[in-house]
Write a protein that holds these residues in place. Structure first.
Motif, PDB file in Angstrom:
ATOM      1  N   GLY A 232      -3.339  -3.061  -1.381  1.00  0.00           N
ATOM      2  CA  GLY A 232      -4.265  -2.170  -0.690  1.00  0.00           C
ATOM      3  C   GLY A 232      -5.276  -1.513  -1.602  1.00  0.00           C
ATOM      4  N   ASP A 233      -5.017  -1.544  -2.909  1.00  0.00           N
ATOM      5  CA  ASP A 233      -5.957  -0.919  -3.846  1.00  0.00           C
ATOM      6  C   ASP A 233      -6.736  -1.957  -4.656  1.00  0.00           C
ATOM      7  N   VAL A 234      -6.692  -3.213  -4.206  1.00  0.00           N
ATOM      8  CA  VAL A 234      -7.501  -4.281  -4.835  1.00  0.00           C
ATOM      9  C   VAL A 234      -8.453  -4.791  -3.745  1.00  0.00           C
TER      10      VAL A 234
ATOM     11  N   TYR B 197      -0.677  -5.124 -18.128  1.00  0.00           N
ATOM     12  CA  TYR B 197      -0.414  -6.137 -17.101  1.00  0.00           C
ATOM     13  C   TYR B 197       0.825  -6.968 -17.432  1.00  0.00           C
ATOM     14  N   GLY B 198       1.384  -7.603 -16.390  1.00  0.00           N
ATOM     15  CA  GLY B 198       2.407  -8.614 -16.610  1.00  0.00           C
ATOM     16  C   GLY B 198       1.746  -9.848 -17.211  1.00  0.00           C
ATOM     17  N   ARG B 199       2.429 -10.480 -18.195  1.00  0.00           N
ATOM     18  CA  ARG B 199       1.846 -11.649 -18.861  1.00  0.00           C
ATOM     19  C   ARG B 199       2.407 -12.945 -18.287  1.00  0.00           C
TER      20      ARG B 199
ATOM     21  N   ALA C  89       0.830  -1.206   0.000  1.00  0.00           N
ATOM     22  CA  ALA C  89       0.000   0.000   0.000  1.00  0.00           C
ATOM     23  C   ALA C  89       0.865   1.258   0.000  1.00  0.00           C
ATOM     24  N   ALA C  90       2.040   1.150  -0.635  1.00  0.00           N
ATOM     25  CA  ALA C  90       2.956   2.301  -0.601  1.00  0.00           C
ATOM     26  C   ALA C  90       2.739   3.248  -1.766  1.00  0.00           C
ATOM     27  N   GLY C  91       1.918   2.832  -2.721  1.00  0.00           N
ATOM     28  CA  GLY C  91       1.706   3.668  -3.910  1.00  0.00           C
ATOM     29  C   GLY C  91       1.019   4.980  -3.554  1.00  0.00           C
ATOM     30  N   GLN C  92       1.337   6.023  -4.311  1.00  0.00           N
ATOM     31  CA  GLN C  92       0.768   7.342  -4.006  1.00  0.00           C
ATOM     32  C   GLN C  92      -0.657   7.483  -4.503  1.00  0.00           C
TER      33      GLN C  92
ATOM     34  N   VAL D  50      -3.016 -12.796 -17.559  1.00  0.00           N
ATOM     35  CA  VAL D  50      -2.212 -11.775 -16.875  1.00  0.00           C
ATOM     36  C   VAL D  50      -2.028 -12.097 -15.394  1.00  0.00           C
ATOM     37  N   ASN D  51      -1.018 -11.429 -14.861  1.00  0.00           N
ATOM     38  CA  ASN D  51      -0.731 -11.518 -13.434  1.00  0.00           C
ATOM     39  C   ASN D  51      -1.643 -10.549 -12.685  1.00  0.00           C
ATOM     40  N   THR D  52      -2.356 -11.049 -11.689  1.00  0.00           N
ATOM     41  CA  THR D  52      -3.154 -10.127 -10.861  1.00  0.00           C
ATOM     42  C   THR D  52      -2.274  -9.478  -9.799  1.00  0.00           C
TER      43      THR D  52
ATOM     44  N   THR E  65       6.294 -11.787 -17.529  1.00  0.00           N
ATOM     45  CA  THR E  65       6.998 -10.706 -18.228  1.00  0.00           C
ATOM     46  C   THR E  65       6.143  -9.454 -18.176  1.00  0.00           C
ATOM     47  N   GLU E  66       6.726  -8.396 -17.653  1.00  0.00           N
ATOM     48  CA  GLU E  66       5.998  -7.129 -17.572  1.00  0.00           C
ATOM     49  C   GLU E  66       5.773  -6.575 -18.974  1.00  0.00           C
ATOM     50  N   GLU E  67       4.656  -5.895 -19.168  1.00  0.00           N
ATOM     51  CA  GLU E  67       4.309  -5.308 -20.472  1.00  0.00           C
ATOM     52  C   GLU E  67       5.495  -4.542 -21.072  1.00  0.00           C
TER      53      GLU E  67
ATOM     54  N   LYS F 109       7.446   0.342   6.806  1.00  0.00           N
ATOM     55  CA  LYS F 109       7.640   1.509   5.936  1.00  0.00           C
ATOM     56  C   LYS F 109       8.570   1.184   4.770  1.00  0.00           C
ATOM     57  N   GLN F 110       8.132   1.594   3.581  1.00  0.00           N
ATOM     58  CA  GLN F 110       8.997   1.517   2.405  1.00  0.00           C
ATOM     59  C   GLN F 110       9.346   2.964   2.053  1.00  0.00           C
ATOM     60  N   ASP F 111      10.581   3.377   2.358  1.00  0.00           N
ATOM     61  CA  ASP F 111      10.933   4.796   2.193  1.00  0.00           C
ATOM     62  C   ASP F 111      10.910   5.240   0.743  1.00  0.00           C
ATOM     63  N   GLU F 112      11.477   4.388  -0.104  1.00  0.00           N
ATOM     64  CA  GLU F 112      11.511   4.723  -1.536  1.00  0.00           C
ATOM     65  C   GLU F 112      10.782   3.625  -2.276  1.00  0.00           C
ATOM     66  N   GLN F 113      10.013   3.987  -3.283  1.00  0.00           N
ATOM     67  CA  GLN F 113       9.278   2.958  -4.019  1.00  0.00           C
ATOM     68  C   GLN F 113      10.092   2.418  -5.167  1.00  0.00           C
ATOM     69  N   LEU F 114      10.771   1.315  -4.884  1.00  0.00           N
ATOM     70  CA  LEU F 114      11.684   0.758  -5.880  1.00  0.00           C
ATOM     71  C   LEU F 114      11.118  -0.488  -6.538  1.00  0.00           C
ATOM     72  N   GLY F 115       9.828  -0.692  -6.405  1.00  0.00           N
ATOM     73  CA  GLY F 115       9.188  -1.831  -7.071  1.00  0.00           C
ATOM     74  C   GLY F 115       8.481  -2.753  -6.100  1.00  0.00           C
ATOM     75  N   THR F 116       7.628  -3.605  -6.670  1.00  0.00           N
ATOM     76  CA  THR F 116       6.809  -4.492  -5.833  1.00  0.00           C
ATOM     77  C   THR F 116       7.667  -5.501  -5.054  1.00  0.00           C
ATOM     78  N   GLY F 117       8.772  -5.954  -5.677  1.00  0.00           N
ATOM     79  CA  GLY F 117       9.669  -6.894  -4.996  1.00  0.00           C
ATOM     80  C   GLY F 117      10.339  -6.214  -3.814  1.00  0.00           C
TER      81      GLY F 117
HETATM   82  C1  UD1 Z   1       2.054  -5.155 -11.069  1.00  0.00           C
HETATM   83  C2  UD1 Z   1       2.720  -6.421 -11.538  1.00  0.00           C
HETATM   84  C3  UD1 Z   1       2.058  -6.884 -12.826  1.00  0.00           C
HETATM   85  C4  UD1 Z   1       0.575  -7.082 -12.608  1.00  0.00           C
HETATM   86  C5  UD1 Z   1      -0.044  -5.817 -12.057  1.00  0.00           C
HETATM   87  C6  UD1 Z   1      -1.475  -6.068 -11.651  1.00  0.00           C
HETATM   88  C7  UD1 Z   1       5.038  -6.262 -10.811  1.00  0.00           C
HETATM   89  C8  UD1 Z   1       6.421  -5.972 -11.195  1.00  0.00           C
HETATM   90  N1  UD1 Z   1       4.111  -6.158 -11.755  1.00  0.00           N
HETATM   91  O1  UD1 Z   1       2.328  -4.182 -12.054  1.00  0.00           O
HETATM   92  O2  UD1 Z   1       2.637  -8.098 -13.255  1.00  0.00           O
HETATM   93  O3  UD1 Z   1      -0.043  -7.442 -13.830  1.00  0.00           O
HETATM   94  O4  UD1 Z   1       0.654  -5.373 -10.876  1.00  0.00           O
HETATM   95  O5  UD1 Z   1      -2.077  -4.864 -11.301  1.00  0.00           O
HETATM   96  O6  UD1 Z   1       4.796  -6.619  -9.666  1.00  0.00           O
HETATM   97  N2  UD1 Z   1       3.784  -0.873  -4.699  1.00  0.00           N
HETATM   98  C9  UD1 Z   1       4.422  -0.590  -3.525  1.00  0.00           C
HETATM   99  N3  UD1 Z   1       5.739  -0.264  -3.552  1.00  0.00           N
HETATM  100  C10 UD1 Z   1       6.429  -0.181  -4.713  1.00  0.00           C
HETATM  101  C11 UD1 Z   1       5.764  -0.478  -5.913  1.00  0.00           C
HETATM  102  C12 UD1 Z   1       4.432  -0.832  -5.879  1.00  0.00           C
HETATM  103  O7  UD1 Z   1       3.832  -0.633  -2.450  1.00  0.00           O
HETATM  104  O8  UD1 Z   1       7.635   0.137  -4.660  1.00  0.00           O
HETATM  105  C13 UD1 Z   1       2.360  -1.240  -4.664  1.00  0.00           C
HETATM  106  C14 UD1 Z   1       1.522  -0.172  -5.324  1.00  0.00           C
HETATM  107  O9  UD1 Z   1       0.992   0.706  -4.357  1.00  0.00           O
HETATM  108  C15 UD1 Z   1       0.411  -0.962  -5.975  1.00  0.00           C
HETATM  109  C16 UD1 Z   1       1.010  -2.335  -6.203  1.00  0.00           C
HETATM  110  O10 UD1 Z   1       2.169  -2.402  -5.408  1.00  0.00           O
HETATM  111  O11 UD1 Z   1      -0.694  -1.117  -5.114  1.00  0.00           O
HETATM  112  C17 UD1 Z   1       1.310  -2.608  -7.653  1.00  0.00           C
HETATM  113  O12 UD1 Z   1       2.267  -1.694  -8.096  1.00  0.00           O
HETATM  114  P1  UD1 Z   1       2.247  -1.075  -9.540  1.00  0.00           P
HETATM  115  O13 UD1 Z   1       3.431  -0.217  -9.691  1.00  0.00           O
HETATM  116  O14 UD1 Z   1       0.928  -0.524  -9.833  1.00  0.00           O
HETATM  117  O15 UD1 Z   1       2.481  -2.407 -10.387  1.00  0.00           O
HETATM  118  P2  UD1 Z   1       2.118  -2.600 -11.881  1.00  0.00           P
HETATM  119  O16 UD1 Z   1       3.115  -1.919 -12.702  1.00  0.00           O
HETATM  120  O17 UD1 Z   1       0.691  -2.288 -12.125  1.00  0.00           O
END
Ligand code: UD1
Ligand code: CA
Length: 454
Positions: free
Chosen positions: A101-103, A136-138, A9-12, A166-168, A151-153, A72-80
């Motif tokens: 948090g947004d699903v 979406y990621g495929r 839920a770190a997304g803006q 697609v990946n949910t 694989t991300e789009e 806390k995730q200070d910087e948003q460097l990706g879902t991983g």
């Molecule tokens: C992600 C998936 C993608 C999938 C899609 C579904 C990855 C790399 N890709 O892509 O395969 O099809 O979701 O919607 O995972 N977030 C954080 N911190 C971060 C980055 C993201 O908390 O550093 C949270 C965001 O708030 C968001 C969620 O993770 O709720 C997904 O992040 P987002 O950047 O939207 O991923 P997608 O590019 O949509």
């Protein structure tokens, strides 16, 4: 195996164009993130970790009564990277379920099905087949249909972009494996991010089978990015609830014009007309009828009671066979006994009203205790507020309050008392007597109407 849930839920949520963090926007009167925490709780998760980002203290504060661990995730460097922030708190032999948090609408049943895919030799991935998979990621499978990677789009070839599966984002895996794989993530991809999705290829190369499952409806895995999607998901959710209520025996005159923003318990043969909003926890007894355009908040309505159109009832208890409205406002802490009648343009606040009493027209009754069989005439006002404090009005059984009277509290009207119309009652009125305070009526024979000057 015990369950830990990690909610990202770190997304803006910049596309909401809001000062409020996205996950605090409400669906059916409940923050998006609360919907996700609630389903995690329904799954009896041992731990719920919420990953929040910059400015996320607002989110923490808003949901402070939930028993979750905040990461806390200070910087948003990706879902991983986001999931990796929770790693120090994850237990190896727990199953870890990643939610977002947004699903908000993924159901317990869908997630249980996903969790059933997890074993020592397999993990679970929730996928969806979409007409338009863009963005979406495929899900890439081999000729045996086994998942190979995601694989991300932005990293995908034209060929891979044609894949409709697609990946949910939602997945479940053992904690130990997840930690190991997250430690190996690299960000050498189109977006320079640490992708959670890269753990899929790692699982495959470690001999862990990736088993997929689907949600029963795509709305269950839909993320909300803007207010248009929020409105669409709200409608879907309301439709689902309306359907459930109708199947449970409630008549909804138009299920598309009914909103439940909380929970409702219903007896048999409840009828609800159009544009009714139920909010918080509402209980409707047998044969309750609610007219058009009513709002009921945290209230209980007894068997056979009728709420006529355009009435509002909040934090109150309505007894059996009462009639409320049209255009009545029942404010918090009101308790109506049985067969009470509250008519049009009547406001009642913090009042107890006894059996079969009537307040039929244009009155304000606040901070009052009213007995049974009391008749309160049109335009009666309890003057409960002296500018500093609220005071009580007590009216005994069988009293009759003439129209257009003011009862200046604190004041007691005895049982069986009659108050003459137009009285201002400042002292207690005795039982069974007529009390009135109005100037004597007189007529002036010689009086002439003024004439307009020429
Ligand atoms: C992600 C998936 C993608 C999938 C899609 C579904 C990855 C790399 N890709 O892509 O395969 O099809 O979701 O919607 O995972 N977030 C954080 N911190 C971060 C980055 C993201 O908390 O550093 C949270 C965001 O708030 C968001 C969620 O993770 O709720 C997904 O992040 P987002 O950047 O939207 O991923 P997608 O590019 O949509
Ligand atoms: Ca997304």
């Amino acid at each position: 195996m015990e369950l830990s849930v990690v909610i990202l839920a770190a997304g803006q949520g910049s596309r909401m164009r809001s000062k409020l963090p996205k996950v605090l926007h409400k669906l059916a009167h409940k923050p998006l993130l609360t919907h996700v925490i609630d389903v995690a709780e329904q799954l009896a998760a041992q731990d719920i970790h919420v990953v929040y980002g910059h400015g996320g203290e607002v989110v923490r504060d808003a949901l402070s009564d939930h028993k979750v661990s905040w990461v806390k995730q200070d910087e948003q460097l990706g879902t991983g990277h986001a999931v990796a922030q929770a790693v120090p708190r994850l237990i190896d032999d727990h199953v870890v379920l990643v939610l977002y948090g947004d699903v908000p609408l993924t159901t317990k049943a869908t997630l249980e099905q996903l969790l059933a895919q997890v074993s020592k030799t397999s993990m679970g991935l929730l996928t969806a087949v979409l007409d338009n998979p863009h963005g979406y990621g495929r899900i890439v499978r081999n000729s045996d249909n086994a998942v190979q990677c995601i694989t991300e789009e932005k990293d995908a070839s034209a060929e891979i972009r044609k894949i409709p599966e697609v990946n949910t984002g939602i997945l479940a895996v053992s904690g130990g494996k997840l930690k190991e794989w997250l430690g190996r993530l690299k960000n050498n991809n189109a977006q320079g991010e640490y992708y959670l999705t890269d753990i899929i290829a790692m699982a495959v190369s470690d001999g862990i089978e990736v088993k997929t499952s689907h949600a029963s409806a795509v709305e269950e895995v839909e993320g909300i990015n803007n207010r248009s999607q929020l409105a669409r998901i709200e409608r879907y959710y309301q439709q689902q609830q309306a359907e459930q209520l109708m199947m449970a025996g409630v008549t909804l005159k138009d299920p598309a014009r009914f909103d439940l923003r909380g929970s409702v318990e219903t007896g048999i043969d409840v009828i609800i007309d159009v544009n009714v909003i139920l909010e918080g926890d509402v209980v409707l007894g047998d044969n309750v009828a609610i007219g058009a355009n009513c709002v009921l908040i945290n209230s209980i309505v007894g068997d056979g009671s009728v709420i006529l159109p355009n009435s509002i009832i909040e934090n109150s208890v309505i007894g059996v066979e009462c009639s409320i409205g049209p255009f009545a406002r029942i404010r918090p802490d009101t308790k109506l006994a049985n067969k009470v009648k509250i008519g049009n343009f009547v406001e009642v606040k913090k009042a107890q009203v006894g059996d079969a009493s009537k307040i039929n027209h244009l009155s304000y009754v606040g901070d009052s205790i009213i007995g049974k069989d009391v008749n309160i005439g049109a335009g009666t006002i309890t003057c409960n507020y002296d500018g500093a404090n609220k005071h009580l009005t007590e009216i005994g059984d069988g009293a009759f309050i003439g129209s257009d009277s003011q009862l200046v509290a604190p004041v007691k009207i005895g049982a069986g008392a009659t108050i003459g119309a137009g009285s201002t009652v400042t002292n207690d009125a005795p039982e069974n007597a007529l009390t009135l305070s109005r100037s004597k009526q007189r007529s002036i024979d010689s009086w002439a109407r003024p004439q307009k000057k020429k």
